[in-house]
Design an enzyme around this catalytic site. Structure first.
Site, short mmCIF file in Angstrom:
data_model
loop_
_atom_site.label_atom_id
_atom_site.label_comp_id
_atom_site.label_asym_id
_atom_site.label_seq_id
_atom_site.Cartn_x
_atom_site.Cartn_y
_atom_site.Cartn_z
N GLU A 80 0.85 -1.12 0.27
CA GLU A 80 0.06 0.04 0.26
C GLU A 80 1.04 1.27 -0.21
O GLU A 80 1.91 1.23 0.28
CB GLU A 80 -0.94 0.67 1.28
CG GLU A 80 -2.17 -0.71 1.20
CD GLU A 80 -2.71 -1.26 2.23
OE1 GLU A 80 -2.67 -0.46 3.29
OE2 GLU A 80 -3.71 -1.90 2.68
N CYS A 94 3.36 8.68 0.50
CA CYS A 94 4.18 7.94 1.87
C CYS A 94 3.84 6.49 1.28
O CYS A 94 3.26 5.82 0.65
CB CYS A 94 2.80 8.08 3.09
SG CYS A 94 3.37 6.51 3.94
N CYS A 101 5.90 -6.67 7.16
CA CYS A 101 7.16 -5.63 8.63
C CYS A 101 7.46 -6.65 9.41
O CYS A 101 6.42 -7.73 10.19
CB CYS A 101 7.53 -4.31 8.93
SG CYS A 101 8.18 -3.57 9.86
N CYS A 105 5.67 -4.25 15.49
CA CYS A 105 5.09 -3.14 16.84
C CYS A 105 3.84 -3.54 17.02
O CYS A 105 3.01 -3.99 15.88
CB CYS A 105 5.83 -1.88 16.34
SG CYS A 105 7.13 -0.94 15.58
N CYS A 108 1.00 -2.08 15.67
CA CYS A 108 1.11 -1.54 14.09
C CYS A 108 -0.26 -2.12 13.70
O CYS A 108 0.51 -3.41 13.26
CB CYS A 108 2.66 -1.62 13.55
SG CYS A 108 2.54 -1.34 11.81
N GLY A 151 7.13 -1.71 6.40
CA GLY A 151 8.28 -1.80 6.41
C GLY A 151 9.15 -0.97 6.84
O GLY A 151 8.93 -0.13 7.54
N SER A 183 11.66 7.30 8.09
CA SER A 183 11.01 7.09 9.13
C SER A 183 11.63 5.70 9.86
O SER A 183 11.59 4.46 9.09
CB SER A 183 10.04 7.13 9.41
OG SER A 183 9.61 7.23 10.59
N SER A 206 10.64 6.75 15.36
CA SER A 206 9.46 6.33 15.51
C SER A 206 9.92 5.90 17.43
O SER A 206 10.35 4.54 17.63
CB SER A 206 8.76 4.91 15.02
OG SER A 206 8.86 5.74 14.08
N ASN A 282 -4.41 6.30 15.63
CA ASN A 282 -5.46 6.06 14.24
C ASN A 282 -5.50 4.02 15.01
O ASN A 282 -4.52 3.23 15.23
CB ASN A 282 -4.53 5.84 13.15
CG ASN A 282 -5.36 5.39 12.03
OD1 ASN A 282 -6.90 4.92 12.49
ND2 ASN A 282 -5.10 4.59 10.95
N CYS A 323 0.43 6.71 10.08
CA CYS A 323 2.28 5.53 10.14
C CYS A 323 1.86 4.65 10.79
O CYS A 323 1.42 4.90 11.58
CB CYS A 323 2.70 7.13 10.85
SG CYS A 323 4.33 6.30 11.94
S1 SF4 Z 1 5.12 0.34 13.23
FE1 SF4 Z 1 7.11 0.37 11.43
S2 SF4 Z 1 8.77 -0.92 11.30
FE2 SF4 Z 1 6.76 -1.12 13.28
S3 SF4 Z 1 5.71 -3.21 12.69
FE3 SF4 Z 1 4.73 -1.62 12.00
S4 SF4 Z 1 6.05 -0.72 9.63
FE4 SF4 Z 1 7.59 -2.32 11.05
#
Ligand code: SF4
Length: 329
Positions: A80, A94, A101, A105, A108, A151, A183, A206, A282, A323
């Protein structure tokens, strides 16, 4: 579309052909080789077969100022990318640097997909090209790029840097390096390498937590790269480049948004070339966003402690386009 094949198809051609092709593809934004008038007809015919220019993409969501696209790559994997249009005519893309990834996290959506593979430099460029073609219809241009999609860019360092060279190339997109930001969740080797690149691009970290105990829970990479080590790498980067570094802190309800957390964060952030970007979370299911009142009180503490900060409303939160929150559902 698979632009990587292009370079291989041109091995017998004179060098200036590549410049002509870059101009046609990335400046004139042709989507049909017939329109590449500077090329001989025989080459256009060959390229039509070897390197078709269609991008397999569809707009998933469209809200005021924000469009999210799902792009299917030549091996059928999906990524995306998001276009953020600002009122002052800036258009930021973006981009994703990986399919999925590996960083996991906990807040995320991309992290929950797991990791599939790295993108090559042209697959990164394809995302920009898709939106550049759309914007051309409205006589607008891509002005800014953020590597903040799916990623961790520093885990795909070479392809990310090579893609930036194409974006920056004045025979290609000609986007100024200062308009491009990477980032990272804190991959120290990447920060070190970037400080030696002599590129004027922007670095963002981040952070999302003001102490290691909390960051360990939110971002597993913290077990390998501790906050103090990341900040040391950032300080070295600043010393070498004299460039400002942005720290991103997403406000998650009852998780990282206590007033004590604000005090802790103030101690980390009160440095000359540090800039803090507070982001409204978000919501993706498990976690909730902090209330507006809590964000205001949190920011007041930082402000009182002379931290330089901005508030970013999570662009496109209505379309899951903020993000680190892209995921091919
Ligand atoms: S915040 Fe960034 S580094 Fe962390 S899992 Fe999501 S995409 Fe990967």
């Amino acid at each position: 579309m698979n632009i990587e094949i292009l370079e291989k198809s041109l091995t017998k051609e004179p060098k200036f052909r590549l410049t002509q092709i870059k101009k046609a593809l990335f400046q004139e934004l042709i989507d049909n080789w017939d329109d590449a008038k500077t090329l001989p007809k025989s080459l256009r015919e060959e390229l039509k077969k070897s390197c078709p220019l269609e991008i397999n993409a569809k707009i998933l969501n469209d809200s005021i100022g924000t469009r999210k696209a799902l792009i299917t790559l030549s091996d059928n994997t999906k990524i995306e990318a998001v276009l953020l249009s600002h009122i002052d005519n800036r258009n930021t893309i973006c981009v994703s640097s990986q399919v999925g990834c590996p960083m996991k996290c906990s807040f995320c959506a991309t992290g929950s997909m797991g990791f599939i593979r790295n993108l090559n430099k042209y697959e990164i460029i394809e995302q920009v090209l898709f939106f550049a073609r759309l914007l051309k219809e409205k006589n607008q241009k891509v002005t800014n790029i953020v590597y903040m999609g799916m990623g961790e860019p520093f885990l795909n360092y070479e392809n990310v840097i090579e893609s930036i060279k194409i974006l920056n190339d004045n025979n290609a997109f000609n986007i100024g390096a200062r308009k491009i930001s990477i980032s990272t969740c804190g991959v120290i080797e990447g920060i070190k390498k970037l400080s030696n690149e002599n590129m004027q691009i922007n670095l963002a970290i981040s952070l999302h937590a003001p102490n290691n105990i909390l960051r360990d829970k939110l971002m597993p990479i913290n077990k390998k790269h501790r906050i103090e080590d990341i900040l040391k790498a950032v300080d070295n980067y600043i010393e070498k480049t004299n460039r400002r570094v942005m720290f991103e802190y997403t406000m998650i309800k009852d998780t990282n948004d206590s007033l004590k957390n604000a005090q802790e964060l103030s101690l980390l952030m009160a440095k000359k070339l540090y800039m803090l970007n507070i982001i409204k979370y978000n919501e993706t299911g498990v976690f909730k966003s902090s209330s507006d009142k809590r964000i205001k009180d949190f920011m007041q503490i930082l402000h009182d402690n002379t931290v330089k900060l901005t508030l970013r409303h999570s662009f496109g939160s209505d379309i899951d386009a903020a993000c680190g929150q892209l995921a091919t559902k």
